[in-house]
Structure formats: C-alpha cells, structure tokens
Design a protein around this motif. Structure first.
Motif, PDB file in Angstrom:
ATOM      1  N   VAL A 166       0.866  -1.175   0.000  1.00 21.73           N
ATOM      2  CA  VAL A 166       0.000   0.000   0.000  1.00 21.73           C
ATOM      3  C   VAL A 166       0.904   1.227   0.000  1.00 21.73           C
ATOM      4  O   VAL A 166       1.593   1.501   0.989  1.00 21.73           O
ATOM      5  CB  VAL A 166      -0.948   0.026   1.212  1.00 21.73           C
ATOM      6  CG1 VAL A 166      -1.837   1.269   1.168  1.00 21.73           C
ATOM      7  CG2 VAL A 166      -1.814  -1.239   1.249  1.00 21.73           C
ATOM      8  N   LEU A 167       0.936   1.944  -1.117  1.00 13.97           N
ATOM      9  CA  LEU A 167       1.856   3.059  -1.311  1.00 13.97           C
ATOM     10  C   LEU A 167       1.078   4.366  -1.411  1.00 13.97           C
ATOM     11  O   LEU A 167      -0.030   4.400  -1.944  1.00 13.97           O
ATOM     12  CB  LEU A 167       2.671   2.850  -2.581  1.00 13.97           C
ATOM     13  CG  LEU A 167       3.364   1.480  -2.705  1.00 13.97           C
ATOM     14  CD1 LEU A 167       3.917   1.283  -4.104  1.00 13.97           C
ATOM     15  CD2 LEU A 167       4.463   1.346  -1.665  1.00 13.97           C
ATOM     16  N   VAL A 168       1.659   5.429  -0.913  1.00 13.61           N
ATOM     17  CA  VAL A 168       1.042   6.750  -0.981  1.00 13.61           C
ATOM     18  C   VAL A 168       1.679   7.529  -2.129  1.00 13.61           C
ATOM     19  O   VAL A 168       2.907   7.584  -2.238  1.00 13.61           O
ATOM     20  CB  VAL A 168       1.218   7.525   0.335  1.00 13.61           C
ATOM     21  CG1 VAL A 168       0.576   8.914   0.230  1.00 13.61           C
ATOM     22  CG2 VAL A 168       0.604   6.752   1.496  1.00 13.61           C
ATOM     23  N   SER A 169       0.843   8.117  -2.981  1.00 12.78           N
ATOM     24  CA  SER A 169       1.364   8.835  -4.144  1.00 12.78           C
ATOM     25  C   SER A 169       0.595  10.137  -4.334  1.00 12.78           C
ATOM     26  O   SER A 169      -0.599  10.217  -4.035  1.00 12.78           O
ATOM     27  CB  SER A 169       1.234   7.964  -5.396  1.00 12.78           C
ATOM     28  OG  SER A 169       1.813   8.586  -6.524  1.00 12.78           O
ATOM     29  N   LYS A 170       1.295  11.151  -4.849  1.00  9.88           N
ATOM     30  CA  LYS A 170       0.658  12.425  -5.194  1.00  9.88           C
ATOM     31  C   LYS A 170       1.144  12.825  -6.579  1.00  9.88           C
ATOM     32  O   LYS A 170       2.257  13.345  -6.736  1.00  9.88           O
ATOM     33  CB  LYS A 170       1.006  13.517  -4.174  1.00  9.88           C
ATOM     34  CG  LYS A 170       0.182  14.810  -4.373  1.00  9.88           C
ATOM     35  CD  LYS A 170       0.542  15.834  -3.308  1.00  9.88           C
ATOM     36  CE  LYS A 170      -0.305  17.090  -3.428  1.00  9.88           C
ATOM     37  NZ  LYS A 170      -1.656  16.932  -2.881  1.00  9.88           N
ATOM     38  N   PRO A 171       0.336  12.577  -7.613  1.00 16.30           N
ATOM     39  CA  PRO A 171       0.759  12.949  -8.965  1.00 16.30           C
ATOM     40  C   PRO A 171       0.943  14.452  -9.104  1.00 16.30           C
ATOM     41  O   PRO A 171       0.288  15.229  -8.404  1.00 16.30           O
ATOM     42  CB  PRO A 171      -0.392  12.459  -9.855  1.00 16.30           C
ATOM     43  CG  PRO A 171      -1.394  11.840  -8.973  1.00 16.30           C
ATOM     44  CD  PRO A 171      -1.000  12.007  -7.563  1.00 16.30           C
ATOM     45  N   SER A 172       1.814  14.852 -10.001  1.00 18.90           N
ATOM     46  CA  SER A 172       2.073  16.285 -10.167  1.00 18.90           C
ATOM     47  C   SER A 172       0.856  17.016 -10.734  1.00 18.90           C
ATOM     48  O   SER A 172       0.735  18.232 -10.589  1.00 18.90           O
ATOM     49  CB  SER A 172       3.282  16.511 -11.072  1.00 18.90           C
ATOM     50  OG  SER A 172       3.082  15.958 -12.356  1.00 18.90           O
ATOM     51  N   ALA A 173      -0.078  16.269 -11.364  1.00 18.07           N
ATOM     52  CA  ALA A 173      -1.295  16.898 -11.878  1.00 18.07           C
ATOM     53  C   ALA A 173      -2.263  17.278 -10.762  1.00 18.07           C
ATOM     54  O   ALA A 173      -3.197  18.041 -10.991  1.00 18.07           O
ATOM     55  CB  ALA A 173      -1.994  15.982 -12.874  1.00 18.07           C
ATOM     56  N   SER A 174      -2.058  16.740  -9.561  1.00 14.99           N
ATOM     57  CA  SER A 174      -2.850  17.172  -8.409  1.00 14.99           C
ATOM     58  C   SER A 174      -2.389  18.559  -7.984  1.00 14.99           C
ATOM     59  O   SER A 174      -1.213  18.910  -8.123  1.00 14.99           O
ATOM     60  CB  SER A 174      -2.668  16.216  -7.228  1.00 14.99           C
ATOM     61  OG  SER A 174      -3.248  14.966  -7.485  1.00 14.99           O
ATOM     62  N   ARG A 175      -3.309  19.342  -7.468  1.00 14.37           N
ATOM     63  CA  ARG A 175      -2.927  20.646  -6.927  1.00 14.37           C
ATOM     64  C   ARG A 175      -2.020  20.414  -5.725  1.00 14.37           C
ATOM     65  O   ARG A 175      -2.383  19.731  -4.777  1.00 14.37           O
ATOM     66  CB  ARG A 175      -4.167  21.447  -6.523  1.00 14.37           C
ATOM     67  CG  ARG A 175      -4.997  21.916  -7.717  1.00 14.37           C
ATOM     68  CD  ARG A 175      -6.201  22.724  -7.284  1.00 14.37           C
ATOM     69  NE  ARG A 175      -7.150  21.922  -6.525  1.00 14.37           N
ATOM     70  CZ  ARG A 175      -7.578  22.206  -5.303  1.00 14.37           C
ATOM     71  NH1 ARG A 175      -7.146  23.282  -4.672  1.00 14.37           N
ATOM     72  NH2 ARG A 175      -8.442  21.431  -4.701  1.00 14.37           N
ATOM     73  N   GLN A 176      -0.839  20.966  -5.772  1.00 17.52           N
ATOM     74  CA  GLN A 176       0.159  20.662  -4.747  1.00 17.52           C
ATOM     75  C   GLN A 176      -0.229  21.208  -3.377  1.00 17.52           C
ATOM     76  O   GLN A 176       0.227  20.703  -2.350  1.00 17.52           O
ATOM     77  CB  GLN A 176       1.532  21.199  -5.179  1.00 17.52           C
ATOM     78  CG  GLN A 176       2.058  20.528  -6.438  1.00 17.52           C
ATOM     79  CD  GLN A 176       2.057  19.015  -6.357  1.00 17.52           C
ATOM     80  OE1 GLN A 176       2.761  18.436  -5.538  1.00 17.52           O
ATOM     81  NE2 GLN A 176       1.250  18.353  -7.185  1.00 17.52           N
ATOM     82  N   GLU A 177      -1.090  22.231  -3.351  1.00 18.14           N
ATOM     83  CA  GLU A 177      -1.508  22.777  -2.060  1.00 18.14           C
ATOM     84  C   GLU A 177      -2.688  22.000  -1.479  1.00 18.14           C
ATOM     85  O   GLU A 177      -3.076  22.223  -0.334  1.00 18.14           O
ATOM     86  CB  GLU A 177      -1.890  24.257  -2.206  1.00 18.14           C
ATOM     87  CG  GLU A 177      -3.237  24.529  -2.870  1.00 18.14           C
ATOM     88  CD  GLU A 177      -3.176  24.506  -4.384  1.00 18.14           C
ATOM     89  OE1 GLU A 177      -4.159  24.943  -5.021  1.00 18.14           O
ATOM     90  OE2 GLU A 177      -2.149  24.052  -4.933  1.00 18.14           O
ATOM     91  N   SER A 178      -3.251  21.063  -2.247  1.00 20.77           N
ATOM     92  CA  SER A 178      -4.404  20.302  -1.763  1.00 20.77           C
ATOM     93  C   SER A 178      -3.932  19.146  -0.885  1.00 20.77           C
ATOM     94  O   SER A 178      -2.769  18.745  -0.915  1.00 20.77           O
ATOM     95  CB  SER A 178      -5.228  19.762  -2.935  1.00 20.77           C
ATOM     96  OG  SER A 178      -4.628  18.588  -3.454  1.00 20.77           O
ATOM     97  N   SER A 179      -4.865  18.587  -0.129  1.00 15.10           N
ATOM     98  CA  SER A 179      -4.557  17.450   0.739  1.00 15.10           C
ATOM     99  C   SER A 179      -4.815  16.127   0.025  1.00 15.10           C
ATOM    100  O   SER A 179      -4.734  15.065   0.635  1.00 15.10           O
ATOM    101  CB  SER A 179      -5.408  17.516   2.003  1.00 15.10           C
ATOM    102  OG  SER A 179      -6.773  17.428   1.660  1.00 15.10           O
ATOM    103  N   GLU A 180      -5.102  16.181  -1.258  1.00  9.26           N
ATOM    104  CA  GLU A 180      -5.434  14.988  -2.030  1.00  9.26           C
ATOM    105  C   GLU A 180      -4.214  14.096  -2.221  1.00  9.26           C
ATOM    106  O   GLU A 180      -3.149  14.540  -2.643  1.00  9.26           O
ATOM    107  CB  GLU A 180      -5.966  15.435  -3.394  1.00  9.26           C
ATOM    108  CG  GLU A 180      -6.254  14.321  -4.369  1.00  9.26           C
ATOM    109  CD  GLU A 180      -6.672  14.879  -5.717  1.00  9.26           C
ATOM    110  OE1 GLU A 180      -7.882  15.073  -5.915  1.00  9.26           O
ATOM    111  OE2 GLU A 180      -5.780  15.145  -6.558  1.00  9.26           O
ATOM    112  N   LEU A 181      -4.390  12.825  -1.908  1.00  7.55           N
ATOM    113  CA  LEU A 181      -3.370  11.804  -2.120  1.00  7.55           C
ATOM    114  C   LEU A 181      -4.045  10.589  -2.741  1.00  7.55           C
ATOM    115  O   LEU A 181      -5.276  10.490  -2.759  1.00  7.55           O
ATOM    116  CB  LEU A 181      -2.715  11.398  -0.796  1.00  7.55           C
ATOM    117  CG  LEU A 181      -1.990  12.468   0.009  1.00  7.55           C
ATOM    118  CD1 LEU A 181      -1.654  11.934   1.404  1.00  7.55           C
ATOM    119  CD2 LEU A 181      -0.724  12.916  -0.704  1.00  7.55           C
TER     120      LEU A 181
END
Length: 204
Positions: free
Chosen positions: A179-194
């Motif tokens: 189970v890996l945590v990732s944040k794509p660069s297309a996500s808003r970097q200031e958001s809490s979305e993971l």
C-alpha cells in the motif's frame, strides 16, 4: 500567476486539446507511468467515474481486448470502448451488475484493476470532509474486494488527515501486499489529495 494556478491551467488546456473530459485524466496517466497499473487486455472498474476522464484513459490503455466499466450516481455521457453504469456503490446489486458487465461476451467477470477517484461534496469543515472521504473510500474498498481478482491492483483517492494511517492498515488487512502513498504532479500541490496505490491483492 501563482505556480499552482499555472499548473492547473496547464492540465486544463491539455485536457481540452487532447479530448479528455477533465484534467484529472493526467493524474491517472501519471499514476500509471509510476506503477504500470493498466495493461492491454485488462479489465478495469472505475468507481465514481463522472465525468469520465479516467474511463477514457483506462480504455486507451487496455485496448480493444480489454474492458472498462465505470459506475457513478450521476448520469455519465457514453465513453468509447467502455460500459457506463449508473448506481450506488453501496447497492447490494452493484457487484453483480459490474461482474455481468465485465464478463459480457467473456468468461472473465473479475477486475484486474479497480480505480476510485471518489470525493464527498466539500463542506469547508476539514475534519468533516476528511471523515466523509474516508467513509467513501471504505465503501470503495468493500466493493473492490468483491470484484478484484487474485493479484489485482487498486487506486483510491484519499484526503490527508488523522484517519489516513488507520485506512492504510485496513487496506493491508483487506489483502493488499503493498500500500503506497502517491501524489501525482497533476494534483494541486496545495491540496490534501493523495492516492493509495494498492498492489498484489490476495483474496482472504
């Protein structure tokens, strides 16, 4: 223009130019670049698929020998080479509807990959929104367990917060070996979305 605004505009323009229904399509593209989730011939289920950007990306990757099934509470415009269902993921009949769609014309009625970009209606109260999002993801996990093949993979959107560690543990307990945590660069970097990328499912 702020950097995050420029990035958001960049992906919005790309989506328009390349025919995707939302900028979110690039989140899935980047997740797939990192983890090689989508392959030719795969059967993919997209939970909470409106407006259809992830379905478009998945259909491109699996090709004509694969199958993509999307489901959402909202009505979604048809997507080429995909099946769109309307309904709730908590409806007891939903797993059978998805299995029927996956197996149409083929003996395989299980998914290789389950995708969930589900998010609640945002209230602006962070603790409430985080808790609601976690509940949605738990519902998506329950559905994924019922339709995913042995060795399959899943991607779940989450909001960073106090329940995230507990949710990751639930993913492991559900049978995912990684189970890996990732944040794509297309996500808003200031958001809490993971995104939780869950690999190598072992049915209990």
């Amino acid at each position: 223009m702020r950097l995050q605004d420029a990035r958001r505009d960049h992906y919005r323009r790309l989506a328009k130019d390349q025919g995707y229904r939302s900028r979110a399509a690039y989140k899935l593209k980047q997740l797939d670049d990192s983890y090689r989730l989508l392959k030719k011939g795969y059967r993919v289920v997209d939970i909470g698929c409106a407006p259809g950007g992830w379905v478009q990306v998945a259909a491109e990757h699996v090709g004509p020998t694969g199958r993509v099934v999307g489901i959402d509470l909202k009505e979604v415009e048809p997507v080429a080479n995909a099946i769109i269902l309307q309904g709730s993921i908590t409806d007891p009949l939903t797993p059978a509807r998805i299995a029927d769609a996956l197996g149409e014309g083929n003996e395989r009625s299980v998914a290789d990959v389950v995708l969930s970009d589900l998010a609640p209606n945002i209230s602006g109260m962070w603790e409430v929104d985080h808790a609601r999002q976690i509940d949605l993801t738990r519902s998506a996990l329950a559905l994924a367990k019922s339709i995913l093949r042995q060795g399959g993979s899943a991607v779940f959107k989450v909001f960073e917060g106090e329940f995230l560690k507990e949710l990751k543990a639930e993913m492991t307990a559900a049978g995912f070996q990684k189970v890996l945590v990732s944040k794509p660069s297309a996500s808003r970097q200031e958001s809490s979305e993971l995104y939780l990328v869950c690999l190598n499912f072992a049915k209990n």
